[in-house]
Design an enzyme around this catalytic site. Structure first.
Site, PDB file in Angstrom:
ATOM      1  N   TYR A 143       9.445  63.263  43.588  1.00  0.00           N
ATOM      2  CA  TYR A 143       8.972  61.878  43.510  1.00  0.00           C
ATOM      3  C   TYR A 143       9.819  61.100  42.490  1.00  0.00           C
ATOM      4  CZ  TYR A 143       6.285  58.078  41.376  1.00  0.00           C
ATOM      5  OH  TYR A 143       5.923  56.867  40.821  1.00  0.00           O
ATOM      6  N   GLY A 183       5.961  53.547  37.622  1.00  0.00           N
ATOM      7  CA  GLY A 183       4.561  53.844  37.926  1.00  0.00           C
ATOM      8  C   GLY A 183       4.270  55.319  37.692  1.00  0.00           C
ATOM      9  N   HIS A 201      16.587  49.458  42.215  1.00  0.00           N
ATOM     10  CA  HIS A 201      15.387  50.277  42.035  1.00  0.00           C
ATOM     11  C   HIS A 201      15.809  51.753  41.898  1.00  0.00           C
ATOM     12  CE1 HIS A 201      10.997  49.254  42.471  1.00  0.00           C
ATOM     13  NE2 HIS A 201      10.865  50.567  42.469  1.00  0.00           N
TER      14      HIS A 201
HETATM   15  C1  LIG Z   1       9.314  57.463  39.334  1.00  0.00           C
HETATM   16  C2  LIG Z   1       9.725  56.024  39.370  1.00  0.00           C
HETATM   17  C3  LIG Z   1       8.751  55.030  39.456  1.00  0.00           C
HETATM   18  C4  LIG Z   1       9.128  53.679  39.460  1.00  0.00           C
HETATM   19  N1  LIG Z   1       8.153  52.724  39.491  1.00  0.00           N
HETATM   20  C5  LIG Z   1       8.513  51.411  39.400  1.00  0.00           C
HETATM   21  C6  LIG Z   1       7.506  50.410  39.315  1.00  0.00           C
HETATM   22  O1  LIG Z   1       6.322  50.695  39.325  1.00  0.00           O
HETATM   23  N2  LIG Z   1       7.940  49.122  39.236  1.00  0.00           N
HETATM   24  C7  LIG Z   1       9.271  48.784  39.203  1.00  0.00           C
HETATM   25  O2  LIG Z   1       9.610  47.610  39.124  1.00  0.00           O
HETATM   26  N3  LIG Z   1      10.226  49.724  39.276  1.00  0.00           N
HETATM   27  C8  LIG Z   1       9.880  51.030  39.356  1.00  0.00           C
HETATM   28  N4  LIG Z   1      10.846  51.984  39.380  1.00  0.00           N
HETATM   29  C9  LIG Z   1      12.272  51.589  39.298  1.00  0.00           C
HETATM   30  C10 LIG Z   1      12.730  51.507  37.830  1.00  0.00           C
HETATM   31  O3  LIG Z   1      12.136  50.421  37.180  1.00  0.00           O
HETATM   32  C11 LIG Z   1      14.257  51.334  37.751  1.00  0.00           C
HETATM   33  O4  LIG Z   1      14.646  50.254  38.563  1.00  0.00           O
HETATM   34  C12 LIG Z   1      15.029  52.583  38.154  1.00  0.00           C
HETATM   35  O5  LIG Z   1      14.359  53.752  37.771  1.00  0.00           O
HETATM   36  C13 LIG Z   1      16.393  52.552  37.490  1.00  0.00           C
HETATM   37  O6  LIG Z   1      17.212  53.568  37.955  1.00  0.00           O
HETATM   38  P1  LIG Z   1      17.431  54.966  37.164  1.00  0.00           P
HETATM   39  O7  LIG Z   1      16.174  55.753  37.365  1.00  0.00           O
HETATM   40  O8  LIG Z   1      18.614  55.523  37.877  1.00  0.00           O
HETATM   41  O9  LIG Z   1      17.694  54.645  35.717  1.00  0.00           O
HETATM   42  C14 LIG Z   1      10.498  53.332  39.405  1.00  0.00           C
HETATM   43  C15 LIG Z   1      11.458  54.343  39.315  1.00  0.00           C
HETATM   44  C16 LIG Z   1      11.086  55.661  39.291  1.00  0.00           C
HETATM   45  C17 LIG Z   1      12.154  56.711  39.166  1.00  0.00           C
END
Ligand SMILES: Cc1cc2nc3c(=O)[nH]c(=O)nc-3n(C[C@H](O)[C@H](O)[C@H](O)COP(=O)(O)O)c2cc1C
Length: 380
Positions: free
Chosen positions: A28, A83, A270
């Site tokens: 996940y 999240g 994202h």
């Molecule tokens: C497990 C997980 C949950 C995420 N949940 C959200 C969220 O609830 N809202 C949001 O705007 N982005 C969410 N993101 C995206 C992150 O804010 C971000 O854009 C992304 O993790 C950046 O990339 P990186 O993991 O390669 O650093 C989520 C990412 C992951 C890995």
């Protein structure tokens, strides 16, 4: 037994997390959209960026502090909203909030956070930004905004790249869903990862803490397709604090968002979790910087893993950088100690990179630091 001192790179934390976490939780967090090709290609392009090293500039000190909406941030990187962070370990959200307080950096608090938004900003000592997802239920959206305002949030991040949740095969194969549901295969997965399972059992399975489940609910798979330019205009009128629009990869959209009165744009794919064939965010960052002009605040996330990457994103046009997955992996690997270790190594690497570039402050970094951007810069 894992030790924090073994986290020397983001990949170390990821490897340790992959052993600790049940496969469904690891997949996940680690998973991406489709075949994960977009995420991998973005990493490849980030790796390929060459920085221009300069010499004889007396770089005895390096300063990573930077201005963020008129407030000093201790480091040029913060924590992206995620999240259900408490899946990586019980109390993960609060570890992130405490890191934000210690280092004076923003922690993004997701609509789908596993700790109430009020508790997060209190623990982060004000260093928290609330991340909002559009909902068709206007009263529910207004209620969240009111809670954010009343508890002291001054920065709102509207995430716009999830009109629908991306198709992430690594989640689908485990039947991953929120709220968490256990079937036979999830049960076996947990039995095979007893350390995570016992501590999660002791603290209770993480939930969607901003919703009580009866009067308010969060449906992860609900369509957010109703978000449009009228909604942005309404939100801009309604939210008097700073407004950041996250998940932008297109120059035309970026200019229109700037003109609609948003205070900043977060260029992001994202983390490659939405559309496998989306534009590569690190390349989009450079294009969007040119389109919106030098002075408009631009933030970046997706694929940043090291302090050197942070400096590269700044050189490509970011004023501030966020990381997601690596922070969760550092926690899964070694709890709060692992998180601190990882943050410190990002800091050390970023300072070291500045010194190599002949820079004393992160605020000096820009397009001029990219090797090859200037005629002859990369020549012998
Ligand atoms: C497990 C997980 C949950 C995420 N949940 C959200 C969220 O609830 N809202 C949001 O705007 N982005 C969410 N993101 C995206 C992150 O804010 C971000 O854009 C992304 O993790 C950046 O990339 P990186 O993991 O390669 O650093 C989520 C990412 C992951 C890995």
């Amino acid at each position: 037994m894992f030790h924090a001192r073994r986290i020397v790179t983001a990949e170390d934390a990821r490897r340790m997390a992959s052993k600790r976490l049940p496969n469904m939780v690891f997949d996940y967090i680690d998973g991406a959209a489709g075949h994960g090709l977009g995420e991998a290609e973005n990493r490849r392009v980030l790796n390929a960026i060459r920085l221009r090293t300069r010499v004889l500039r007396n770089v005895a000190t390096q300063d990573l502090a930077t201005d963020l909406f008129g407030r000093a941030a201790g480091l040029p990187f913060g924590i992206a909203p995620m999240g259900m962070c408490n899946l990586s370990a019980p109390g993960a959200d609060l570890m992130l909030a405490r890191l934000a307080a210690r280092r004076n950096i923003p922690v993004g608090v997701s609509t789908a956070s596993s700790t109430p938004l009020e508790k997060m900003i209190e623990t982060a000592e004000g260093n928290a930004w609330f991340q909002l997802y559009y909902t068709d239920d206007r009263a529910a959206g207004d209620a969240l905004l009111e809670r954010a305002r009343a508890s002291g949030y001054t920065v709102l991040v509207l995430t716009v790249d999830v009109p629908v949740v991306g198709r992430r095969p690594r989640e689908l194969k485990h039947g991953f869903q929120m709220p968490f549901r256990f079937g036979a295969s999830q049960f076996i997965d947990c039995v095979l990862h007893p350390r995570w399972s016992l501590s999660t059992l002791a603290h209770g399975a993480p939930g969607l803490a901003n919703f009580d489940g009866s009067t308010s609910r969060f449906d992860r798979s609900a369509s957010r397709a109703g978000a449009d330019w009228d909604y942005l205009e309404r939100l801009r009128d309604q939210w008097k604090g700073r407004l950041v629009i996250k998940g932008v990869l297109d120059c035309e959209d970026a200019c229109r968002i700037r003109d609609a009165g948003a205070d900043a744009i977060q260029v992001s794919s994202h983390g490659g979790r939405q559309l496998d064939s989306a534009p590569l965010p690190i390349a989009a960052l450079g294009d969007i910087r040119k389109a919106v002009g030098d002075d408009y605040p631009l933030f970046y996330d997706s694929g940043i893993r090291s302090g050197e990457d942070v400096v590269k994103a700044c050189a490509m046009g970011a004023d501030y950088v966020f990381l997601g997955r690596p922070f969760q992996f550092a926690i899964a690997a070694d709890g709060e100690r692992g998180l601190e270790t990882y943050c410190s190594l990002l800091e050390t690497e970023a300072k070291l990179t500045l010194a190599m570039l002949g820079a004393r402050s992160i605020c000096e970094i820009g397009a001029d630091n990219i090797a090859g951007a200037q005629p002859g810069a990369a020549c012998p």
